[in-house]
Scaffold this motif. Structure first.
Motif, PDB file in Angstrom:
ATOM      1  N   SER A  23     -16.552  46.176  26.599  1.00 49.38           N
ATOM      2  CA  SER A  23     -17.375  45.842  25.432  1.00 49.38           C
ATOM      3  C   SER A  23     -17.746  47.094  24.632  1.00 49.38           C
ATOM      4  N   LEU A  24     -17.914  48.235  25.334  1.00 49.29           N
ATOM      5  CA  LEU A  24     -18.179  49.488  24.622  1.00 49.29           C
ATOM      6  C   LEU A  24     -16.970  49.893  23.782  1.00 49.29           C
ATOM      7  N   LEU A  25     -15.775  49.791  24.379  1.00 47.96           N
ATOM      8  CA  LEU A  25     -14.556  50.149  23.644  1.00 47.96           C
ATOM      9  C   LEU A  25     -14.413  49.259  22.402  1.00 47.96           C
ATOM     10  N   ALA A  26     -14.675  47.954  22.583  1.00 49.12           N
ATOM     11  CA  ALA A  26     -14.584  47.029  21.451  1.00 49.12           C
ATOM     12  C   ALA A  26     -15.662  47.340  20.414  1.00 49.12           C
ATOM     13  N   ASP A  34      -8.151  45.650  19.165  1.00 49.59           N
ATOM     14  CA  ASP A  34      -7.944  44.411  18.401  1.00 49.59           C
ATOM     15  C   ASP A  34      -6.702  43.651  18.883  1.00 49.59           C
ATOM     16  N   GLN A  35      -6.011  44.200  19.887  1.00 49.55           N
ATOM     17  CA  GLN A  35      -4.820  43.520  20.388  1.00 49.55           C
ATOM     18  C   GLN A  35      -5.204  42.283  21.209  1.00 49.55           C
ATOM     19  N   ARG A  36      -4.255  41.335  21.266  1.00 55.72           N
ATOM     20  CA  ARG A  36      -4.560  40.017  21.833  1.00 55.72           C
ATOM     21  C   ARG A  36      -4.978  40.104  23.306  1.00 55.72           C
ATOM     22  N   TRP A  37      -4.242  40.901  24.083  1.00 61.24           N
ATOM     23  CA  TRP A  37      -4.530  40.985  25.526  1.00 61.24           C
ATOM     24  C   TRP A  37      -5.927  41.555  25.764  1.00 61.24           C
ATOM     25  N   VAL A  39      -8.542  41.372  23.650  1.00 60.40           N
ATOM     26  CA  VAL A  39      -9.532  40.358  23.248  1.00 60.40           C
ATOM     27  C   VAL A  39      -9.654  39.280  24.326  1.00 60.40           C
ATOM     28  N   LEU A  40      -8.491  38.864  24.868  1.00 63.18           N
ATOM     29  CA  LEU A  40      -8.494  37.845  25.934  1.00 63.18           C
ATOM     30  C   LEU A  40      -9.252  38.342  27.167  1.00 63.18           C
ATOM     31  N   ALA A  41      -8.969  39.592  27.562  1.00 61.56           N
ATOM     32  CA  ALA A  41      -9.633  40.159  28.745  1.00 61.56           C
ATOM     33  C   ALA A  41     -11.136  40.273  28.516  1.00 61.56           C
ATOM     34  N   ASN A  42     -11.495  40.753  27.314  1.00 66.85           N
ATOM     35  CA  ASN A  42     -12.921  40.920  26.991  1.00 66.85           C
ATOM     36  C   ASN A  42     -13.624  39.560  26.990  1.00 66.85           C
ATOM     37  N   ASN A  43     -12.985  38.558  26.394  1.00 61.38           N
ATOM     38  CA  ASN A  43     -13.573  37.209  26.365  1.00 61.38           C
ATOM     39  C   ASN A  43     -13.694  36.629  27.769  1.00 61.38           C
ATOM     40  N   PHE A  44     -12.693  36.887  28.619  1.00 59.53           N
ATOM     41  CA  PHE A  44     -12.729  36.381  29.998  1.00 59.53           C
ATOM     42  C   PHE A  44     -13.941  36.944  30.748  1.00 59.53           C
ATOM     43  N   PHE A  45     -14.119  38.267  30.629  1.00 54.92           N
ATOM     44  CA  PHE A  45     -15.267  38.897  31.293  1.00 54.92           C
ATOM     45  C   PHE A  45     -16.579  38.375  30.710  1.00 54.92           C
ATOM     46  N   ALA A  46     -16.630  38.259  29.382  1.00 52.92           N
ATOM     47  CA  ALA A  46     -17.861  37.814  28.724  1.00 52.92           C
ATOM     48  C   ALA A  46     -18.239  36.398  29.163  1.00 52.92           C
ATOM     49  N   ARG A  47     -17.238  35.501  29.203  1.00 55.39           N
ATOM     50  CA  ARG A  47     -17.523  34.099  29.565  1.00 55.39           C
ATOM     51  C   ARG A  47     -17.885  33.961  31.042  1.00 55.39           C
ATOM     52  N   SER A  48     -17.205  34.741  31.897  1.00 57.03           N
ATOM     53  CA  SER A  48     -17.494  34.626  33.329  1.00 57.03           C
ATOM     54  C   SER A  48     -18.878  35.182  33.680  1.00 57.03           C
ATOM     55  N   LEU A  49     -19.337  36.168  32.912  1.00 58.06           N
ATOM     56  CA  LEU A  49     -20.655  36.760  33.206  1.00 58.06           C
ATOM     57  C   LEU A  49     -21.782  36.094  32.426  1.00 58.06           C
ATOM     58  N   ASP A  50     -21.432  35.264  31.457  1.00 62.47           N
ATOM     59  CA  ASP A  50     -22.456  34.675  30.593  1.00 62.47           C
ATOM     60  C   ASP A  50     -23.550  33.904  31.347  1.00 62.47           C
ATOM     61  N   PRO A  51     -23.214  33.087  32.371  1.00 68.02           N
ATOM     62  CA  PRO A  51     -24.287  32.368  33.090  1.00 68.02           C
ATOM     63  C   PRO A  51     -25.302  33.307  33.755  1.00 68.02           C
ATOM     64  N   VAL A  52     -24.839  34.492  34.157  1.00 68.23           N
ATOM     65  CA  VAL A  52     -25.761  35.449  34.800  1.00 68.23           C
ATOM     66  C   VAL A  52     -26.532  36.230  33.748  1.00 68.23           C
ATOM     67  N   LEU A  53     -25.860  36.560  32.656  1.00 67.56           N
ATOM     68  CA  LEU A  53     -26.490  37.415  31.639  1.00 67.56           C
ATOM     69  C   LEU A  53     -27.463  36.638  30.747  1.00 67.56           C
ATOM     70  N   ARG A  54     -27.235  35.328  30.613  1.00 63.10           N
ATOM     71  CA  ARG A  54     -28.067  34.553  29.691  1.00 63.10           C
ATOM     72  C   ARG A  54     -29.556  34.596  30.043  1.00 63.10           C
ATOM     73  N   PRO A  55     -29.937  34.381  31.312  1.00 59.55           N
ATOM     74  CA  PRO A  55     -31.380  34.477  31.640  1.00 59.55           C
ATOM     75  C   PRO A  55     -31.959  35.870  31.372  1.00 59.55           C
TER      76      PRO A  55
END
Lengths: 93, 170
Positions: A23-26, A34-37, A39-55
């Protein structure tokens, strides 16, 4: 038992640190982020951690840069400290 | 802010020009300690300049990135001086429980915990300015400047440490 818990927590810690680096690099707009792979990797990490980070985001101050991931690393490390200290006197500095 | 930060610098210059300092302990120290000390002093001075100079200009950004590199150099070399690798900071190895005592008697290396916290936080601070959250950027920078340079710098004045030998040689 305690070693297994610590291993799982360490894996979680590394997982969050990888997400922080991505996320820092982005955020800094480093060439290639900005390459597809990427963005996909960043989104994967973001979505998988979202339930923990949201609270955490609810409690932490609202900034334009998300302060939750480093706080999560500190929380995981605090839990690891608790587990290791509680597990016995094998701890050395 | 500027007045507070200028006071220790004024004392430093008085010591430098009136009483003299003995840099021999620093030159005799290891390379890592010399790099750490140079980065810390340079970051301290650049921090004062950053507060005084106009914000958002090219010199502010250039000096800001120089400050960022110096502070990261200082933070990465800080644990190495004590024989602790940067990776060890992410393990629960900075505390220990004295033998035959309970876990609530654990003792921790507080300065390394501060280093870890700053290593996690510092990379986000230029990003705050980049996305336009200037108030948060200013607060974060001033807090980091105080914590990493002034508070940690005061602890280097301990009588057993090299900075004490340099400043109070006479």
């Amino acid at each position: 038992m305690f070693a297994a818990i610590d291993f799982v927590l360490k894996t979680c810690e590394i997982y969050v640190i990888v997400y922080i680096i991505l996320s820092l690099l982005a955020g800094y707009g480093v060439k290639g982020t900005d390459q597809r792979w990427f963005v996909l990797a960043n989104n994967f990490f973001a979505r998988s951690l979202d339930p923990v980070l949201r609270p955490l985001r609810v409690v932490l101050p609202k900034l334009r840069v998300d302060p939750a991931p480093p706080v999560l690393v500190i929380i995981i490390l605090a839990v690891r400290y608790g587990v290791t200290i509680y597990s016995g006197p094998a701890m050395t500095m | 802010m500027l007045v507070y930060s200028a006071c220790p610098l004024f004392i430093l210059f008085i010591k430098l020009f009136w009483l003299g300092m003995d840099f021999a302990p620093l030159w005799n120290a290891s390379l890592v300690i010399r790099i750490h000390a140079f980065a810390a002093v340079a970051a301290l001075l650049i921090g004062v300049a950053q507060v005084a100079l106009p914000k958002g200009t090219v010199p502010h950004r250039t000096l800001g990135w120089a400050w960022f590199v110096l502070i990261m150099t200082m933070l990465i070399t800080a644990p190495i001086i004590h024989g602790v690798s940067v990776g060890t900071l992410l393990d629960p190895a900075l505390c220990y429980v004295p033998s035959n005592q309970f876990f609530w008697n654990a003792r921790c290396a507080g300065i390394h915990l501060l280093t870890l916290y700053l290593l996690l936080v510092v990379p986000f601070t230029p990003l705050l300015a980049r996305v336009g959250d200037i108030a948060a950027h200013r607060n974060a920078m001033i807090t980091i400047w105080f914590m990493s340079l002034l508070v940690a710098g005061i602890f280097t004045m301990d009588s057993k440490r090299i900075m004490h030998q340099i400043l109070f040689a006479s």
